[in-house]
Design a protein around this motif. Sequence first.
Motif, PDB file in Angstrom:
ATOM      1  N   ASP A 139     -44.764 -11.047 110.031  1.00 40.27           N
ATOM      2  CA  ASP A 139     -44.565 -12.306 110.739  1.00 40.27           C
ATOM      3  C   ASP A 139     -43.656 -12.181 111.953  1.00 40.27           C
ATOM      4  O   ASP A 139     -43.800 -12.926 112.918  1.00 40.27           O
ATOM      5  N   SER A 140     -42.737 -11.217 111.943  1.00 39.79           N
ATOM      6  CA  SER A 140     -41.837 -11.093 113.097  1.00 39.79           C
ATOM      7  C   SER A 140     -42.596 -10.621 114.335  1.00 39.79           C
ATOM      8  O   SER A 140     -42.294 -11.047 115.453  1.00 39.79           O
ATOM      9  N   ILE A 141     -43.594  -9.782 114.154  1.00 43.39           N
ATOM     10  CA  ILE A 141     -44.388  -9.332 115.303  1.00 43.39           C
ATOM     11  C   ILE A 141     -45.244 -10.486 115.821  1.00 43.39           C
ATOM     12  O   ILE A 141     -45.362 -10.679 117.039  1.00 43.39           O
ATOM     13  N   ALA A 142     -45.807 -11.256 114.917  1.00 43.18           N
ATOM     14  CA  ALA A 142     -46.577 -12.431 115.348  1.00 43.18           C
ATOM     15  C   ALA A 142     -45.686 -13.394 116.122  1.00 43.18           C
ATOM     16  O   ALA A 142     -46.103 -13.966 117.141  1.00 43.18           O
ATOM     17  N   SER A 143     -44.439 -13.555 115.692  1.00 44.05           N
ATOM     18  CA  SER A 143     -43.489 -14.418 116.411  1.00 44.05           C
ATOM     19  C   SER A 143     -43.165 -13.854 117.786  1.00 44.05           C
ATOM     20  O   SER A 143     -43.070 -14.598 118.768  1.00 44.05           O
ATOM     21  N   GLN A 156     -51.592 -22.207 124.156  1.00 46.33           N
ATOM     22  CA  GLN A 156     -52.505 -22.228 123.014  1.00 46.33           C
ATOM     23  C   GLN A 156     -52.453 -20.918 122.239  1.00 46.33           C
ATOM     24  O   GLN A 156     -52.470 -20.918 121.004  1.00 46.33           O
ATOM     25  N   ASP A 157     -52.369 -19.781 122.953  1.00 47.79           N
ATOM     26  CA  ASP A 157     -52.241 -18.483 122.287  1.00 47.79           C
ATOM     27  C   ASP A 157     -50.912 -18.393 121.535  1.00 47.79           C
ATOM     28  O   ASP A 157     -50.848 -17.840 120.436  1.00 47.79           O
ATOM     29  N   ALA A 158     -49.869 -18.968 122.122  1.00 48.23           N
ATOM     30  CA  ALA A 158     -48.559 -18.975 121.472  1.00 48.23           C
ATOM     31  C   ALA A 158     -48.609 -19.776 120.170  1.00 48.23           C
ATOM     32  O   ALA A 158     -48.093 -19.335 119.132  1.00 48.23           O
ATOM     33  N   ILE A 159     -49.224 -20.937 120.229  1.00 49.53           N
ATOM     34  CA  ILE A 159     -49.342 -21.780 119.026  1.00 49.53           C
ATOM     35  C   ILE A 159     -50.075 -21.016 117.928  1.00 49.53           C
ATOM     36  O   ILE A 159     -49.638 -20.996 116.771  1.00 49.53           O
ATOM     37  N   ARG A 160     -51.158 -20.359 118.303  1.00 53.51           N
ATOM     38  CA  ARG A 160     -51.938 -19.594 117.319  1.00 53.51           C
ATOM     39  C   ARG A 160     -51.098 -18.452 116.722  1.00 53.51           C
ATOM     40  O   ARG A 160     -51.108 -18.234 115.511  1.00 53.51           O
ATOM     41  N   ALA A 161     -50.338 -17.751 117.557  1.00 49.79           N
ATOM     42  CA  ALA A 161     -49.508 -16.644 117.063  1.00 49.79           C
ATOM     43  C   ALA A 161     -48.421 -17.176 116.131  1.00 49.79           C
ATOM     44  O   ALA A 161     -48.154 -16.583 115.076  1.00 49.79           O
ATOM     45  N   PHE A 162     -47.805 -18.291 116.497  1.00 51.55           N
ATOM     46  CA  PHE A 162     -46.771 -18.866 115.635  1.00 51.55           C
ATOM     47  C   PHE A 162     -47.364 -19.385 114.319  1.00 51.55           C
ATOM     48  O   PHE A 162     -46.750 -19.252 113.263  1.00 51.55           O
ATOM     49  N   GLN A 163     -48.556 -19.936 114.378  1.00 48.70           N
ATOM     50  CA  GLN A 163     -49.226 -20.369 113.150  1.00 48.70           C
ATOM     51  C   GLN A 163     -49.530 -19.176 112.251  1.00 48.70           C
ATOM     52  O   GLN A 163     -49.382 -19.258 111.032  1.00 48.70           O
ATOM     53  N   ALA A 165     -47.785 -16.434 112.128  1.00 45.91           N
ATOM     54  CA  ALA A 165     -46.498 -16.030 111.557  1.00 45.91           C
ATOM     55  C   ALA A 165     -46.114 -16.941 110.400  1.00 45.91           C
ATOM     56  O   ALA A 165     -45.657 -16.474 109.352  1.00 45.91           O
ATOM     57  N   LEU A 166     -46.331 -18.246 110.572  1.00 46.83           N
ATOM     58  CA  LEU A 166     -45.975 -19.196 109.518  1.00 46.83           C
ATOM     59  C   LEU A 166     -46.895 -19.091 108.312  1.00 46.83           C
ATOM     60  O   LEU A 166     -46.475 -19.363 107.184  1.00 46.83           O
ATOM     61  N   SER A 171     -41.041 -19.720 106.224  1.00 48.20           N
ATOM     62  CA  SER A 171     -39.639 -19.942 106.591  1.00 48.20           C
ATOM     63  C   SER A 171     -39.235 -19.184 107.862  1.00 48.20           C
ATOM     64  O   SER A 171     -38.057 -19.075 108.160  1.00 48.20           O
ATOM     65  N   ASN A 172     -40.190 -18.690 108.613  1.00 49.25           N
ATOM     66  CA  ASN A 172     -39.889 -17.965 109.851  1.00 49.25           C
ATOM     67  C   ASN A 172     -39.343 -18.954 110.871  1.00 49.25           C
ATOM     68  O   ASN A 172     -40.073 -19.764 111.429  1.00 49.25           O
TER      69      ASN A 172
END
Length: 176
Positions: A139-143, A156-163, A165-166, A171-172
């Motif tokens: 998850d840290s790499i996805a973040s 939009q790509d950021a939202i997808r990457a954060f999703q 990770a979550l 709890s990230n």
Amino acid sequence: KSAELLLLAGDVKLARNILRAMVQNGQLVGWALRSLGQSFENDIHNPSAIPSARRCYQDAIAYEADLESYRHLAALEIRAKNDDRAADALERATHLSQLSPKIRLELHKAAGNCWRRAQKPEKAEAHYKKAIAIDPTNDSIASNLGALFIQSGRIQDAIRAFQDALAVNPSNSKAH
């Protein structure tokens, strides 16, 4: 062993003489060059210490490319705020054979972080994606990838990457 003991005792000059003699005699050349680099790196009062350490690490890699020499070179460049040079060293280290997946993942993650700080988003993204391919549950790499996308204006790509990770770690805090 004598060079190591002398370095620990603070007799850098004599230790360097031994290390240089080892290099000239072809004895443990990669290790001796790396140790010489470390001795320069620790010599904070010498203005030529950083370039000398850099040259020793580069020579060690040219003689016998090994993970430790790449790591030392990258750490030196990070401390010197040369993130593009650090990323380059880490990137070259990823091509070493017989790296465990865990080590290869960490090298890609570190290279991605360096390329991001060096304002090279395409290179950072490529390394983050290689790291995710090794371990999709990290998850840290996805973040980090999400943060990179924000920097690049790719919301939009950021939202997808954060999703992503979550989904792995609810709890990230960085993803939240």
